[in-house]
Scaffold this motif. Structure first.
Motif, PDB file in Angstrom:
ATOM      1  N   PRO A 146     -11.098   7.481   7.712  1.00  0.00           N
ATOM      2  CA  PRO A 146     -11.994   6.555   7.008  1.00  0.00           C
ATOM      3  C   PRO A 146     -11.296   5.448   6.214  1.00  0.00           C
ATOM      4  O   PRO A 146     -11.811   4.341   6.147  1.00  0.00           O
ATOM      5  CB  PRO A 146     -12.759   7.472   6.064  1.00  0.00           C
ATOM      6  N   LEU A 147     -10.132   5.718   5.640  1.00  0.00           N
ATOM      7  CA  LEU A 147      -9.528   4.674   4.822  1.00  0.00           C
ATOM      8  C   LEU A 147      -9.222   3.429   5.657  1.00  0.00           C
ATOM      9  O   LEU A 147      -9.369   2.297   5.181  1.00  0.00           O
ATOM     10  CB  LEU A 147      -8.254   5.199   4.158  1.00  0.00           C
ATOM     11  N   THR A 148      -8.818   3.629   6.887  1.00  0.00           N
ATOM     12  CA  THR A 148      -8.607   2.478   7.776  1.00  0.00           C
ATOM     13  C   THR A 148      -9.914   1.731   7.975  1.00  0.00           C
ATOM     14  O   THR A 148      -9.943   0.502   7.975  1.00  0.00           O
ATOM     15  CB  THR A 148      -8.078   2.953   9.135  1.00  0.00           C
ATOM     16  N   LEU A 172      -1.841  10.175  -3.649  1.00  0.00           N
ATOM     17  CA  LEU A 172      -1.297   9.117  -2.801  1.00  0.00           C
ATOM     18  C   LEU A 172      -1.083   9.607  -1.372  1.00  0.00           C
ATOM     19  O   LEU A 172      -1.388   8.906  -0.409  1.00  0.00           O
ATOM     20  CB  LEU A 172       0.015   8.589  -3.387  1.00  0.00           C
ATOM     21  N   PHE A 173      -0.585  10.838  -1.258  1.00  0.00           N
ATOM     22  CA  PHE A 173      -0.335  11.313   0.101  1.00  0.00           C
ATOM     23  C   PHE A 173      -1.650  11.567   0.834  1.00  0.00           C
ATOM     24  O   PHE A 173      -1.758  11.306   2.033  1.00  0.00           O
ATOM     25  CB  PHE A 173       0.546  12.562   0.096  1.00  0.00           C
ATOM     26  N   SER A 174      -2.644  12.052   0.118  1.00  0.00           N
ATOM     27  CA  SER A 174      -3.946  12.235   0.781  1.00  0.00           C
ATOM     28  C   SER A 174      -4.495  10.894   1.243  1.00  0.00           C
ATOM     29  O   SER A 174      -5.066  10.786   2.330  1.00  0.00           O
ATOM     30  CB  SER A 174      -4.942  12.875  -0.183  1.00  0.00           C
ATOM     31  N   LEU A 175      -4.320   9.877   0.417  1.00  0.00           N
ATOM     32  CA  LEU A 175      -4.779   8.547   0.823  1.00  0.00           C
ATOM     33  C   LEU A 175      -4.034   8.092   2.072  1.00  0.00           C
ATOM     34  O   LEU A 175      -4.618   7.524   2.999  1.00  0.00           O
ATOM     35  CB  LEU A 175      -4.556   7.544  -0.311  1.00  0.00           C
ATOM     36  N   SER A 176      -2.718   8.357   2.067  1.00  0.00           N
ATOM     37  CA  SER A 176      -1.919   7.967   3.224  1.00  0.00           C
ATOM     38  C   SER A 176      -2.432   8.657   4.483  1.00  0.00           C
ATOM     39  O   SER A 176      -2.591   8.042   5.533  1.00  0.00           O
ATOM     40  CB  SER A 176      -0.464   8.314   2.962  1.00  0.00           C
ATOM     41  N   LEU A 177      -2.712   9.954   4.338  1.00  0.00           N
ATOM     42  CA  LEU A 177      -3.252  10.709   5.473  1.00  0.00           C
ATOM     43  C   LEU A 177      -4.592  10.146   5.916  1.00  0.00           C
ATOM     44  O   LEU A 177      -4.920  10.140   7.098  1.00  0.00           O
ATOM     45  CB  LEU A 177      -3.444  12.168   5.075  1.00  0.00           C
ATOM     46  N   ASN A 178      -5.340   9.677   4.935  1.00  0.00           N
ATOM     47  CA  ASN A 178      -6.657   9.159   5.250  1.00  0.00           C
ATOM     48  C   ASN A 178      -6.608   7.762   5.821  1.00  0.00           C
ATOM     49  O   ASN A 178      -7.630   7.232   6.243  1.00  0.00           O
ATOM     50  CB  ASN A 178      -7.537   9.170   4.003  1.00  0.00           C
ATOM     51  N   HIS A 179      -5.446   7.148   5.742  1.00  0.00           N
ATOM     52  CA  HIS A 179      -5.337   5.834   6.371  1.00  0.00           C
ATOM     53  C   HIS A 179      -4.893   5.965   7.813  1.00  0.00           C
ATOM     54  O   HIS A 179      -5.428   5.310   8.699  1.00  0.00           O
ATOM     55  CB  HIS A 179      -4.381   4.933   5.588  1.00  0.00           C
ATOM     56  N   LYS A 180      -3.891   6.797   8.038  1.00  0.00           N
ATOM     57  CA  LYS A 180      -3.469   7.040   9.421  1.00  0.00           C
ATOM     58  C   LYS A 180      -3.111   8.509   9.541  1.00  0.00           C
ATOM     59  O   LYS A 180      -2.312   9.011   8.753  1.00  0.00           O
ATOM     60  CB  LYS A 180      -2.243   6.187   9.754  1.00  0.00           C
TER      61      LYS A 180
END
Lengths: 567, 544
Positions: free
Chosen positions: A221-223, A340-348
């Motif tokens: 979803p972040l993408t 931050l790492f969860s966000l990173s995971l949620n981006h790709k």
């Protein structure tokens, strides 16, 4: 009186550029002075880089009056207390005038410089002319004020890195003007179109407006949110570029520029600050010069530059978030790291490559606490909360979650894509994996091997978590994923390359061979994708690789690093 | 040259070339087609028709050496793609091949620049040498004009540096040779001719063999000119060549006013006309007066007297007089670089139909002076910023905008910090050292270091070393540049939209011309009243 003082300080400071020259050349010269001076040196200068400077100094001195040296060393020992005193009291003067202060080891530095004062002074008594020549040589070297202008240096490096990104962005992207699917550029543009014009619930669903067969959204979803924000921006400036249905394959000069700027701005907003913070934290023990060098290595990484700004993707966001998470780990801000790492995971989802490292390290940190269970719970809640926020629009029903998940893990794509320099692809010359095993079987096999390969560093991190160990663990697990995981894309090489670059000063050798290898494996990819502009892109790519090498060999930039590499 | 020095130049040049290669797909101006057409002319026509060909509007208007150079390039061009050198089919041809070929030819020609800067920095100390290399090789003006806009200035400036290097080393004949060759490549460089003439006459042609030496010098120069123009003289083409080289039909100012005295002259003229009209006085304002795009045979003035090429030429020579007098009275080789810079500054300020690109002719050689004295270093930062900024309107497309800004800002940042750190601190140390005889007084009086060092600290003020490079006026002026840019990019489009479209450009050239005027006046002042002004002469120069 006056003369003595001013000339003393000048000779101290004028010796110091000599350190630079000696290191700049990057070759440690063997000292052929006699044993007396050697022992004295050993005692007076324990730290590495200044000692070479002194050695060279001695070398020069010994060339002018060799016989005097023995007496000189003795005289130095006698006089040292007298000389040391004034310089002791005048730390600030030294600090402002010289670059010695960059190493924390003050005492050794002081005695070194005192000795050098004495050396230059003493040798001058014998042969004035030679001393003059020597001093002239020493005062000459070009000095970059690493210490007094640390932030100017960082700014200059960042600006240069950004300039190169803009220059790469001038070129064509892969798949330009190749219907029907164009390339990743079109995929990103299409996602902007979809996210701007359809309700959130339909983003991952096949509807009349959202044909999933044409670049359906297959990132977390972040993408999608990022596409939404960029889509709003594009919609405001040039609505035709993201118009529903009609904009497929839309491209003109201005829309291309806008799209390029969405990547450039993401880079400067996410990746650059994360790297700056990381360097300032992780290399805080290192000299400013080395920090600057590390920063340059990370920001000028050609692989990332080419994939994001040449090929067109937004890896800078997910990788920037991962670097930020690593910085948080180093800062001991575990909760921040989780977010931050969860966000990173949620981006790709590709950031999963680092997941074993984060998991093991954070678990290890929790075990160090008084109550590990509470620690794990805190972090777990943080991760779940971040995920919940990111997935909020899709949490309405179990079905919609599954729908998104199925988009993210397309098992049907096969074990590997065309050209990947990983285990499966290389060994398929001998064993036809795809024929021997079924796809679910292969997926399980790949998973087992990946976990097996990343296990050692995970265990190490659980038992003894440390900042450096964590970075090595990142490197290890991302390599494990790249080599053994299921459905690896050649662009994934970015993931192991990143920790290798982050560790530039610790493990220069790794970086040295991974950059060309990564470059080489990507070359097939660039070849494949950019047949049209093959010539230009190939050239540009090779040159960027060369640029790094040039920077390495370039005197004022690289001193300690080059030494490490060359010795 | 030692290997390490070569490596140093090669690595800097390599980085610059990487950036230049990445600049290949940027916007290129009509000059690109001009040069392509010259390739076609020199390749497909016999020599006697080179200067009379009119198959394209971009006729050959550079002197013969440049034509030969294009002829040489066209050999490779036609091997690569015959269409490039085809007189008719090649017109407007801009495929990837031709772009790559022409761009790379500029990069390769830049080898001359590297050679020149190596020669001129040969006797400098390592720090100054590096400063000079950085200042010249990474000059944003050269990047903008040569590698984006498209021209061959780097290579010509390299020849100018070679000539100056020869003069500084005392090889007057060689210096004269290079200069003559340079003028036969691009006649705009001839502005410094008077200086070269006077200097060589007074410096070279002296002593017992002065007549012989004079003939040697004259022989060299005439030889170069004969090689250049001889073939055309053979075909009776000289009048045609001259007609092409000096097109006085063009106006006083270029389409975009180069920031010189005439830009100010026009602005004053327009302003006066407007004010008078407001008051009610009837003024006969010409039609094109306020469009800003003045290309054509005449540049109409409302009030102030019309400028003719003669007046402009007289002004150039007249303003050059002080330095000619100096060169006549004290022909010192240490001063040549400054005189040449000043001569180009005069040519830029008062010349006829000056291009903004001509400011490079003074900025690049001025870097030689900049690495030798602190005051000139400050002036260099100033003039480099102003001159490069005045080139900005050359690149008007959106995609180059951040690139040109970043090129300039990065360059100024790096140069400022390097100058401040490599010249200020140790410049002072040098002077201290020079005044103090080296003795063993240290052995007798070791304990007073402390007090005196404190005094020294106060004197040095290491904190704001960088800020001392520029005077208050210069700092305020440079800050004003930012305002001008913000006005042109943001405020003007926002508030006035399509009204007065010429205003931002006029503002840029007007504002920059004030800076140029300031620089020019400063140089005039130094030459006229501070003869022998070299705060820190280099040892080798003193000796010689």
């Amino acid at each position: 009186m006056q003369s003595s003082s001013s000339s003393s300080s000048s000779s101290v400071s004028s010796c110091l550029p000599c350190l630079k020259t000696s290191t700049a050349e990057g070759k440690q010269k063997e000292v052929r002075a006699d044993s007396h001076s050697n022992t004295f040196l050993a005692s007076s200068s324990p730290s590495d880089s200044p000692s070479t400077g002194v050695k060279k100094n001695v070398d020069a001195a010994s060339s002018c009056d060799n016989c005097d040296l023995q007496k000189l060393a003795a005289a130095a020992a006698d006089a040292s207390c007298d000389i040391l005193k004034p310089i002791d009291d005048d730390k600030e003067m030294l600090q402002s005038e010289t670059d010695v202060s960059r190493t924390p080891n003050w005492r050794s530095q002081r005695s070194t410089s005192a000795f050098m004062t004495l050396l230059t002074r003493r040798s001058a008594i014998g042969t004035k002319k030679k001393k003059k020549q020597m001093q002239k040589k020493m005062e000459q070297a070009f000095v970059w004020p690493w210490n007094s202008h640390k932030w100017a240096t960082f700014l200059a490096i960042s600006m240069f890195a950004f300039l190169l990104r803009m220059l790469v962005a001038l070129h064509s992207y892969s798949g330009a003007a190749v219907p029907p699917k164009y390339g990743d550029y079109e995929a990103q543009r299409h996602w902007m179109e979809i996210t701007v014009h359809t309700p959130v619930k339909q983003w991952y669903q096949n509807t009349t407006d959202n044909d999933l067969r044409y670049w359906g959204l297959d990132y977390p979803p972040l993408t999608a949110y990022q596409s939404f924000v960029h889509g709003i921006f594009l919609n405001a400036v040039e609505p035709a570029a993201v118009a529903l249905h009609t904009s497929r394959g839309y491209e003109n000069t201005s829309s291309k520029l806008l799209m390029r700027w969405t990547v450039l701005s993401s880079d400067i907003l996410v990746f650059f600050p994360a790297v700056l913070v990381f360097v300032a934290l992780y290399y805080r023990q290192h000299a400013n010069q080395e920090q600057a060098w590390a920063l340059a290595m990370i920001l000028l990484q050609p692989a990332l530059m080419l994939i994001d700004h040449g090929h067109f993707q937004y890896n800078c966001i997910s990788l920037g978030l991962a670097v930020g998470a690593a910085a948080a780990v180093i800062m001991r801000q575990e909760l921040m790291a989780c977010i931050l790492f969860s966000l990173s995971l949620n981006h790709k989802q590709m950031s999963t490559y680092y997941a074993p490292a984060f998991f093991a390290h954070l678990l290890g940190r929790c075990f160090q606490c008084r109550s590990p269970v509470v620690g794990v719970m805190r972090l777990g809640v943080m991760v779940l909360a971040t995920f919940a926020v990111c997935w909020w629009p899709f949490l309405s029903s179990w079905h919609s979650v599954l729908q998104v998940l199925s988009r993210l893990a397309p098992l049907e794509r096969g074990l590997y894509e065309d050209y990947v320099a990983n285990f499966w692809c290389s060994t398929s010359l001998l064993i036809k994996w795809k024929q021997v095993f079924s796809i679910p079987m292969l997926a399980r096999l790949a998973m087992g091997m990946t976990i097996g390969a990343s296990l050692p560093s995970m265990v190490q991190q659980i038992l003894a978590p440390s900042a450096q160990g964590f970075l090595f663990s990142m490197l290890n697990s991302s390599f494990a994923f790249y080599l053994f995981a299921f459905q690896v894309h050649e662009k994934s090489v970015l993931l192991p390359v990143l920790p290798a670059t982050l560790l530039a000063l610790n493990e220069p050798q790794v970086l040295q061979y991974i950059v060309p290898i990564a470059g080489y494996s990507k070359r097939y990819f660039l070849y494949h994708a950019k047949k049209i502009n093959f010539k230009v892109n190939e050239l540009q790519f090779l040159l960027l690789g060369e640029l790094i090498k040039l920077l390495e060999s370039h005197g004022s930039f690289s001193l300690p690093f080059v030494m490490k590499v060359m010795v | 040259m030692r290997l390490s020095e070569l490596q140093e130049v090669a690595s800097l040049a390599g980085i610059a070339t990487c950036v230049k290669l990445l600049l290949v797909p940027t916007y290129h101006s009509t000059d690109f087609e001009v040069h392509r057409n010259w390739l076609a002319i020199t390749h497909s026509l016999p020599l006697k028709n080179w200067y009379s060909d009119e198959s394209s509007e971009w006729t050959l208007d550079y002197p013969p050496f440049f034509a030969y150079f294009e002829c040489f390039l066209s050999i490779f061009a036609s091997m690569l793609d015959p269409q490039i050198t085809h007189l008719q089919n090649g017109q407007g041809y801009a495929s990837n091949t031709v772009i790559l070929f022409q761009r790379i030819s500029v990069m390769v020609a830049d080898l001359f620049l590297y050679w020149g800067v190596c020669k001129i920095s040969r006797h400098l100390s390592a720090a100054r040498k590096k400063l000079l290399l950085l200042a010249v090789i990474f000059s944003p003006g050269l990047f903008i004009v040569d590698h984006i806009h498209f021209q061959y200035n780097g290579f010509l400036l390299g020849m100018l540096l070679l000539s100056l290097a020869a003069l500084q080393d005392g090889h007057d004949l060689l210096g004269g040779f290079w200069f003559a060759a340079l003028v036969c490549f691009k006649h705009l460089f001839a502005v410094a001719g008077p200086i070269y003439f006077v200097y060589l006459l007074r410096h070279y042609c002296r002593g017992p063999q002065k007549v012989l030496r004079f003939f040697k010098l004259a022989g060299t120069v005439v030889g170069v000119v004969v090689v250049a123009f001889g073939p055309f003289a053979y075909y009776n083409q000289i009048p045609q060549v001259i007609k092409r080289l000096f097109p006085f039909g063009r106006g006083l100012c270029h389409a975009y006013w180069a920031p010189n005295i005439w830009a100010l002259y026009y602005i004053v003229d327009k302003a006066a006309a407007i004010v008078l009209r407001k008051i009610g006085v009837h003024v006969n304002v010409p039609q094109a007066a306020l469009t800003g795009g003045l290309v054509g045979d005449f540049s109409p003035n409302a009030l102030l007297p019309q400028i003719t090429p003669k007046i402009s030429a007289l002004l150039v020579v007249g303003t050059m007089l002080p330095c000619l007098v100096q060169a006549w009275r004290h022909p010192r080789k240490t001063d040549v670089a400054r005189w040449v810079v000043y001569a180009y500054a005069c040519g830029f300020m008062f010349g006829w139909h000056v291009h903004e690109k001509a400011s490079l002719h003074m900025v690049i050689p001025f870097s030689i002076l900049a690495v030798q004295s602190l005051q000139d270093a400050g002036d260099f930062i100033f003039i480099a910023t102003v001159a490069t900024y005045s080139l900005f309107p050359l690149l008007f497309e959106a995609k180059e905008y951040p690139i040109k800004v970043l090129l300039l800002v990065l360059y100024i940042l790096v140069m400022w910090v390097s100058f401040a750190h490599n010249m200020m601190e140790r410049g002072e140390l040098n002077s201290n050292e020079a005044s103090v005889p080296i003795s063993d007084s240290f052995v007798h009086q070791p304990c007073n270091l402390e007090k005196l060092d404190e005094g020294k600290n106060v004197e040095k003020q290491p904190k704001d070393e960088g800020m001392q490079l520029l005077s208050i006026f210069e700092k305020v002026y440079l800050a004003g540049l930012v305002l001008v840019e913000v006005y042109g990019q943001v405020l003007h489009p926002f508030f006035l939209r399509d009204h007065l479209p010429f205003l931002p450009l006029m503002l840029i050239s007007g504002y920059c011309s004030i800076g140029m005027l300031y620089f020019w006046a400063g140089q005039l002042f130094k030459i006229a009243f501070m003869s022998g002004f070299h705060t820190e002469q280099l040892p080798h120069m003193k000796k010689a």
